[in-house]
Write an enzyme that holds these catalytic residues in place. Structure first.
Site, PDB file in Angstrom:
ATOM      1  CE  LYS A 145      -3.858   0.147   2.356  1.00  0.00           C
ATOM      2  NZ  LYS A 145      -4.869   0.244   3.436  1.00  0.00           N
ATOM      3  CD  GLU A 154      -2.365  -8.295  11.009  1.00  0.00           C
ATOM      4  OE1 GLU A 154      -1.204  -8.752  11.047  1.00  0.00           O
ATOM      5  OE2 GLU A 154      -2.853  -7.760  10.005  1.00  0.00           O
ATOM      6  CG  HIS A 209      -2.371 -40.001  10.505  1.00  0.00           C
ATOM      7  ND1 HIS A 209      -2.382 -41.339  10.827  1.00  0.00           N
ATOM      8  CD2 HIS A 209      -3.314 -39.845   9.541  1.00  0.00           C
ATOM      9  CE1 HIS A 209      -3.280 -41.969  10.074  1.00  0.00           C
ATOM     10  NE2 HIS A 209      -3.860 -41.081   9.292  1.00  0.00           N
ATOM     11  CD  GLU A 252       8.619  -7.338   6.403  1.00  0.00           C
ATOM     12  OE1 GLU A 252       8.463  -7.576   7.614  1.00  0.00           O
ATOM     13  OE2 GLU A 252       8.104  -6.339   5.825  1.00  0.00           O
ATOM     14  N   GLY A 262      -5.297  -4.823   4.813  1.00  0.00           N
ATOM     15  CA  GLY A 262      -4.626  -5.821   3.993  1.00  0.00           C
ATOM     16  C   GLY A 262      -5.271  -7.184   4.054  1.00  0.00           C
ATOM     17  NE  ARG A 263      -6.962  -7.966  10.273  1.00  0.00           N
ATOM     18  CZ  ARG A 263      -6.429  -6.803  10.618  1.00  0.00           C
ATOM     19  NH1 ARG A 263      -5.326  -6.368  10.021  1.00  0.00           N
ATOM     20  NH2 ARG A 263      -6.982  -6.062  11.571  1.00  0.00           N
ATOM     21  CE  LYS A 297       5.177  -4.623   9.722  1.00  0.00           C
ATOM     22  NZ  LYS A 297       4.151  -4.038   8.839  1.00  0.00           N
TER      23      LYS A 297
END
Length: 546
Positions: A206, A353, A384, A212, A267-268, A510
């Site tokens: 954005k 979040e 399992h 990153e 974002g999510r 961050k």
């Protein structure tokens, strides 16, 4: 405004939990042959069965009263209409507007109808995707694009990656890859299989400043140059999804290839926008629009259905019941679909979040648990792994089973076997196995051996689950599924009085990382705790730095 814990609805639920704590679900089913009929809902190819829960009609009515006391309907309407319910950032919350049909009423934010901008950016992104699919957009050397690499992180990666993977049977001509981790193994492994002449990179950030993402974007651009392609070709091989057009242009991306993000979509919650470009490239315009239509269908259900028949509301209320009144330790989500194997990871961010907050909307410390620990893995594999804890552990962990009813692959009896296991696990968690039943299974053993082994084979049962069945894992049904969980999380945030749409806790680490990174490569006077200083010094020794 009264705290939610001071309402009669909350206090009545506390008393109700004490009064019903010793009831077992197997007895509830034995007493009511219509339990499933009363406790399931269907919607456009989805069946939601919540009958295997530690609830009765009184529980559900009390939970609906709690939703009413918290003002869920009013807050949902405020969200739908564009009010700035994200008060810590003074923003509207309008991911639902991203999937509105063409005949929708205007949605106003700061006096402006946002729908024309939404449709404009969606059309641009879809047109670009179609140009890649159809071979209209070529690389700088005139070759057809075969690979699309999406570079993002968090909400700019988890949703698009999960959806792209989930819709694998609908993929078109262009292979789609994802790079998110700053660990160089991620981008190195993706680049190793690519040809720069036939690859387009998408940088999703954005602000066009996510560390990153920019780290990987610069690595991709360096790789492109090292393949001997002209600098001018960057504009044909890189696109961006960002609010900062100038920053993207400074990177070398053409203005026409910068697709907008909106500040009223987190974002999510953004896969429905241009952030969904990798999905568009993977499945094409028609299937992406079906994906949006499915989400909108769930939106309409959520905004209009009464609490008692409202699938996202019921899902949310059951989560509140277990987390705040029954002492649940977490929530498991298990898709019995290999193509949905990334769904638990996507949902972790969406849920944890959003509702991992210890302060109310107004800054007060909460007096109860908010977002829980969510985990999961694809079935049958996880049977399992962690299912032992679900069956015989000491913790209460409700489970959501997500199961497609049809498969496009039709290989042997694999799908039928997988569905049978999903249904069996839900039944076993609910029923359990008594000590007497365990003894009966061991009747051929000597008595002493039988008495020693039987307790090990006893299962307490009474472990709650929801079964969410999809007619098929189609774009439409996937859209419905994702929107269902979005609204579930919103409802829980309203009940807890927290803001599901900010994430200040993510930012602190961050900031510290920006301080630590230069200290890893240059001698500095370290101003950290002794542990962090020791870790930094150890890294420097491993790099042979003095």
């Amino acid at each position: 405004m009264n705290k939610i814990t001071q309402t009669s609805a909350w206090q009545n639920l506390q008393a109700h939990q004490i009064n019903t704590a010793n009831l077992h679900m197997r007895d509830r089913f034995a007493a009511d042959g219509q339990r499933f009929d009363k406790m399931h809902e269907t919607l456009h190819g989805m069946l939601f069965d919540y009958s295997k829960n530690r609830v009765n009609e009184e529980t559900l009515n009390l939970l609906c009263m709690l939703a009413d006391a918290a003002g869920v309907k009013q807050q949902a309407e405020a969200m739908r209409c564009g009010e700035k319910i994200n008060i810590s950032e003074n923003r509207a919350v309008l991911h639902t507007a991203l999937r509105l049909p063409l005949d929708a009423e205007p949605v106003m934010v700061d006096g402006e109808n946002v729908l024309p901008k939404i449709r404009h950016e969606l059309s641009r992104a879809l047109a670009f995707a179609e140009n890649l699919i159809n071979g209209v957009h070529l690389g700088v050397t005139g070759k057809r694009i075969t690979d699309f690499v999406h570079i993002g992180i968090g909400g700019s990666d988890l949703g698009p990656q999960m959806v792209t993977q989930a819709l694998q049977p609908y993929h078109k001509t262009v292979r789609v890859h994802f790079v998110s981790n700053s660990d160089d193994a991620n981008i190195a492994q993706v680049l190793a299989s690519l040809n720069a002449e036939t690859t387009v990179f998408c940088v999703a950030s954005k602000s066009f400043g996510t560390p990153e993402t920019l780290l990987n974007a610069h690595a991709a651009r360096t790789w492109y140059r090292e393949q001997g392609l002209p600098e001018a070709g960057i504009a044909r091989h890189f696109v961006a999804i960002s609010s900062d057009v100038n920053a993207a242009q400074n990177f070398g991306i053409a203005e026409d290839n910068v697709f907008a993000m909106f500040d009223w979509v987190g974002g999510r919650y953004s896969v429905w926008s241009a952030i969904g470009l990798p999905v568009m490239v993977a499945v094409g315009e028609s299937k992406f629009r079906q994906f949006l239509n499915g989400a909108h269908a769930m939106d309409e259900h959520f905004f209009t259905a009464e609490y008692r028949r409202n699938i996202p509301v019921l899902l949310a209320l059951l989560g509140v019941w277990y987390g705040n009144f029954c002492g649940a330790a977490g929530q498991a989500v298990v898709p019995y679909s290999h193509n949905l194997r990334r769904f638990p990871g996507y949902l972790q961010q969406l849920d944890m979040e959003s509702n991992g907050k210890c302060r109310t909307l107004h800054g007060e410390a909460v007096e109860y648990h908010t977002g829980g620990v969510l985990f999961g893995e694809e079935g049958v594999n996880c049977q399992h792994a962690f299912f032992q804890l679900l069956h015989q552990g000491t913790r209460l962990i409700p489970v959501d089973f997500i199961v497609p009813m049809r498969t496009p692959y039709k290989i042997g009896r694999q799908h039928r076997f997988t569905v049978a296991n999903a249904f069996a696990q839900a039944e076993a968690l609910m029923l359990g196995k008594t000590l007497e039943e365990a003894r009966a299974e061991l009747v051929l053993l000597p008595e002493a051996e039988r008495e020693e082994l039987a307790p090990q084979k006893e299962f307490p049962g009474n472990q709650p689950s929801n079964s969410i069945l999809l007619d098929e894992l189609s774009p439409f049904n996937l859209g419905m599924l994702m929107a269902m969980y979005e609204h579930k999380i919103f409802v829980q945030g309203v009940i807890w009085g927290i803001n599901p749409f900010d994430q200040w806790g993510v930012e602190y680490g961050k900031v510290l990382a920006k301080t630590i990174e230069p200290e890893l490569s240059q001698p500095r006077d370290l101003q950290h705790d002794t542990s962090t200083c020791g870790l930094i010094e150890y890294y420097r020794r491993c790099q042979n730095l003095k």
